[in-house]
Scaffold this motif. Sequence first.
Motif, PDB file in Angstrom:
ATOM      1  N   THR A 206       0.786  -1.242   0.000  1.00 42.74           N
ATOM      2  CA  THR A 206       0.000   0.000   0.000  1.00 42.74           C
ATOM      3  C   THR A 206       0.808   1.277   0.000  1.00 42.74           C
ATOM      4  O   THR A 206       0.272   2.339  -0.337  1.00 42.74           O
ATOM      5  CB  THR A 206      -0.923   0.021   1.237  1.00 42.74           C
ATOM      6  N   ASN A 207       2.063   1.230   0.381  1.00 41.82           N
ATOM      7  CA  ASN A 207       2.874   2.450   0.476  1.00 41.82           C
ATOM      8  C   ASN A 207       3.384   2.831  -0.915  1.00 41.82           C
ATOM      9  O   ASN A 207       4.132   2.083  -1.539  1.00 41.82           O
ATOM     10  CB  ASN A 207       4.044   2.210   1.430  1.00 41.82           C
ATOM     11  N   TYR A 208       2.963   4.004  -1.389  1.00 41.84           N
ATOM     12  CA  TYR A 208       3.322   4.417  -2.749  1.00 41.84           C
ATOM     13  C   TYR A 208       4.835   4.434  -2.956  1.00 41.84           C
ATOM     14  O   TYR A 208       5.335   4.121  -4.047  1.00 41.84           O
ATOM     15  CB  TYR A 208       2.747   5.815  -3.047  1.00 41.84           C
ATOM     16  N   ALA A 209       5.583   4.806  -1.903  1.00 43.00           N
ATOM     17  CA  ALA A 209       7.031   4.937  -2.042  1.00 43.00           C
ATOM     18  C   ALA A 209       7.717   3.587  -2.228  1.00 43.00           C
ATOM     19  O   ALA A 209       8.794   3.512  -2.820  1.00 43.00           O
ATOM     20  CB  ALA A 209       7.613   5.655  -0.820  1.00 43.00           C
ATOM     21  N   LEU A 210       7.106   2.532  -1.720  1.00 47.00           N
ATOM     22  CA  LEU A 210       7.671   1.194  -1.873  1.00 47.00           C
ATOM     23  C   LEU A 210       7.192   0.507  -3.147  1.00 47.00           C
ATOM     24  O   LEU A 210       7.562  -0.632  -3.404  1.00 47.00           O
ATOM     25  CB  LEU A 210       7.309   0.327  -0.656  1.00 47.00           C
ATOM     26  N   ASN A 211       6.395   1.218  -3.929  1.00 49.17           N
ATOM     27  CA  ASN A 211       5.836   0.616  -5.146  1.00 49.17           C
ATOM     28  C   ASN A 211       6.227   1.374  -6.405  1.00 49.17           C
ATOM     29  O   ASN A 211       5.499   1.352  -7.406  1.00 49.17           O
ATOM     30  CB  ASN A 211       4.310   0.538  -5.032  1.00 49.17           C
ATOM     31  N   GLN A 212       7.379   2.031  -6.354  1.00 47.40           N
ATOM     32  CA  GLN A 212       7.884   2.710  -7.535  1.00 47.40           C
ATOM     33  C   GLN A 212       8.733   1.741  -8.363  1.00 47.40           C
ATOM     34  O   GLN A 212       9.469   0.935  -7.803  1.00 47.40           O
ATOM     35  CB  GLN A 212       8.697   3.935  -7.136  1.00 47.40           C
ATOM     36  N   PRO A 213       8.660   1.813  -9.684  1.00 48.24           N
ATOM     37  CA  PRO A 213       9.363   0.840 -10.529  1.00 48.24           C
ATOM     38  C   PRO A 213      10.873   0.971 -10.515  1.00 48.24           C
ATOM     39  O   PRO A 213      11.587   0.001 -10.793  1.00 48.24           O
ATOM     40  CB  PRO A 213       8.798   1.115 -11.931  1.00 48.24           C
ATOM     41  N   ASP A 214      11.377   2.175 -10.196  1.00 49.33           N
ATOM     42  CA  ASP A 214      12.824   2.363 -10.214  1.00 49.33           C
ATOM     43  C   ASP A 214      13.185   3.575  -9.361  1.00 49.33           C
ATOM     44  O   ASP A 214      12.300   4.273  -8.839  1.00 49.33           O
ATOM     45  CB  ASP A 214      13.343   2.550 -11.642  1.00 49.33           C
ATOM     46  N   LYS A 215      14.489   3.812  -9.238  1.00 50.18           N
ATOM     47  CA  LYS A 215      14.967   4.908  -8.386  1.00 50.18           C
ATOM     48  C   LYS A 215      14.490   6.267  -8.887  1.00 50.18           C
ATOM     49  O   LYS A 215      14.073   7.119  -8.089  1.00 50.18           O
ATOM     50  CB  LYS A 215      16.491   4.889  -8.301  1.00 50.18           C
ATOM     51  N   ALA A 216      14.541   6.488 -10.183  1.00 45.59           N
ATOM     52  CA  ALA A 216      14.138   7.786 -10.729  1.00 45.59           C
ATOM     53  C   ALA A 216      12.682   8.101 -10.394  1.00 45.59           C
ATOM     54  O   ALA A 216      12.345   9.234 -10.018  1.00 45.59           O
ATOM     55  CB  ALA A 216      14.354   7.801 -12.243  1.00 45.59           C
ATOM     56  N   SER A 217      11.825   7.100 -10.519  1.00 43.25           N
ATOM     57  CA  SER A 217      10.409   7.302 -10.181  1.00 43.25           C
ATOM     58  C   SER A 217      10.249   7.577  -8.695  1.00 43.25           C
ATOM     59  O   SER A 217       9.450   8.434  -8.290  1.00 43.25           O
ATOM     60  CB  SER A 217       9.600   6.067 -10.577  1.00 43.25           C
ATOM     61  N   PHE A 218      10.985   6.839  -7.870  1.00 41.33           N
ATOM     62  CA  PHE A 218      10.933   7.040  -6.424  1.00 41.33           C
ATOM     63  C   PHE A 218      11.332   8.470  -6.074  1.00 41.33           C
ATOM     64  O   PHE A 218      10.629   9.153  -5.315  1.00 41.33           O
ATOM     65  CB  PHE A 218      11.874   6.050  -5.734  1.00 41.33           C
ATOM     66  N   VAL A 219      12.442   8.933  -6.606  1.00 37.68           N
ATOM     67  CA  VAL A 219      12.925  10.284  -6.320  1.00 37.68           C
ATOM     68  C   VAL A 219      11.884  11.314  -6.723  1.00 37.68           C
ATOM     69  O   VAL A 219      11.560  12.240  -5.957  1.00 37.68           O
ATOM     70  CB  VAL A 219      14.263  10.544  -7.046  1.00 37.68           C
ATOM     71  N   ARG A 220      11.329  11.151  -7.904  1.00 41.68           N
ATOM     72  CA  ARG A 220      10.338  12.108  -8.400  1.00 41.68           C
ATOM     73  C   ARG A 220       9.090  12.125  -7.517  1.00 41.68           C
ATOM     74  O   ARG A 220       8.606  13.199  -7.124  1.00 41.68           O
ATOM     75  CB  ARG A 220       9.961  11.754  -9.830  1.00 41.68           C
ATOM     76  N   GLU A 221       8.570  10.974  -7.163  1.00 34.95           N
ATOM     77  CA  GLU A 221       7.328  10.898  -6.398  1.00 34.95           C
ATOM     78  C   GLU A 221       7.507  11.349  -4.953  1.00 34.95           C
ATOM     79  O   GLU A 221       6.630  12.000  -4.385  1.00 34.95           O
ATOM     80  CB  GLU A 221       6.779   9.471  -6.439  1.00 34.95           C
ATOM     81  N   VAL A 222       8.637  11.005  -4.358  1.00 31.85           N
ATOM     82  CA  VAL A 222       8.867  11.374  -2.957  1.00 31.85           C
ATOM     83  C   VAL A 222       9.060  12.874  -2.802  1.00 31.85           C
ATOM     84  O   VAL A 222       8.626  13.475  -1.814  1.00 31.85           O
ATOM     85  CB  VAL A 222      10.083  10.603  -2.395  1.00 31.85           C
TER      86      VAL A 222
END
Length: 467
Positions: A206-222
């Motif tokens: 359920t945690n959006y940050a743990l469900n990003q496909p890659d590092k770039a997506s994680f950085v952008r979303e966080v």
Amino acid sequence: MKIEQIYTGCLAQGAYYIVSENEAAIIDPLRETKPYTDRLEKDGVKLKYIFETHFHADFVSGHMDLSKKTGAPIVYGPTAAPEFEAIIAEDYQIFEIGKIKIKVLHTPGHTMESSTYLLIDEDGKETAIFSGDTLFLGDVGRPDLAQKSAHMTQEELAGLLYESLQTKIVPLADDITVYPAHGAGSACGKNMQKETVDTLGNQKKTNYALNQPDKASFVREVLDGLSAPPQYFGMNVAMNKGGVASFDEVMEKGNKPVSVEDFESVAENTGALILDTRDAAVFHQGFIPNAINIGLKGDFAPWVGAMIVDVQQPILLVADVGTEEEVITRLSRVGFDNVIGFLDGGFESWRNSGKEVDKINRISAGEFADQYTENSKIIDVRKETEYEAEHVNDAYRRPLADINEWVTTLDNNEHFFVHCAGGYRSMIAASILNSRGIRNFTEIEGGFNKIKETAIPRSNFVCQSKI
């Protein structure tokens, strides 16, 4: 084994008390130590370690007082450099408490020293993590607070946080319990759930940050949608890293009655801010001129931190009789240690003495509806996300946290209405405006929650006009 989450709602903060056999550990204690020493005495156990997940920004920890009173050492994760004696643990170092173990997992990203503590129970099973600000329920710690000290950009810190989560947290078993340092309402994250305990498996789902496909997506979303951190955060980090006065000293200094006769002269001679902590419903009917209202029955400490620029600011209190110690305690939790006294007998003693009394013009939402026209000037002091969800047509978006920026744009010759969601924040704004000589306004009782019950037109169109 016993694990107790000691949750403080006004700070949305969780401290943890862990017991095994005749030994205990405490993780991320608040400023006042009595709740912890009382538990230790009741359980007849010895405090073996005080674990800190990182140098906190949103509250001042009680680690130093607790260590002095119990003799227990303070433990930080790798790279921490406190200005006092502490154990700086190595990554994966293990600490034993009774029959259980705590393993240090260095998880930098929120801050460089941030660490997660993995609990291994009596049977050798990995049971829980105390994740500090590395992993929240529904979110992760904001990676923009340690840029200056880490000499890194927020993007670099976010990337580091991604690696910490993926290598240290995600591989752990799904049935592990997650005990975070904060919940919904904390400024340390943007998307936290209201729950304060969950399983890691559910967070992986359920945690959006743990469900990003890659590092770039994680950085952008966080990083997307992060608001500016409150001004007091940096000062609290410095206090947690460098050491503070004992809570007992702070209470002794502040818990002193000041007579009506002396109150004005003390305020003038010390440059003290007069902080009135009564409810908005009472405050607006009468208060000491230039007093600032931040109600105790609300998100008191965070709003004090956001509104009062300097933690060293001398403060004189006007409080409901009998609440003075609670006010001083809650101020100390965010580093405001310079309370120099409180009005003896509360505001009624001031009123009864015949001293000058000021008031705020407050009306109900129904009265606002009667007075409203298309030309009415309305200032909405809620957060941007609240405003964008729905607001009164053509209302100006002016978050309370930014009041020092937009207050200078107001024209005192033009009347305006001011509101928040329920009346707590708008009364803070009203008292600040009033203290700065801006008086041509009307505050709306019940805020937008009550305005929605009227026929006043509303929308989610963002008004870009300037005041």
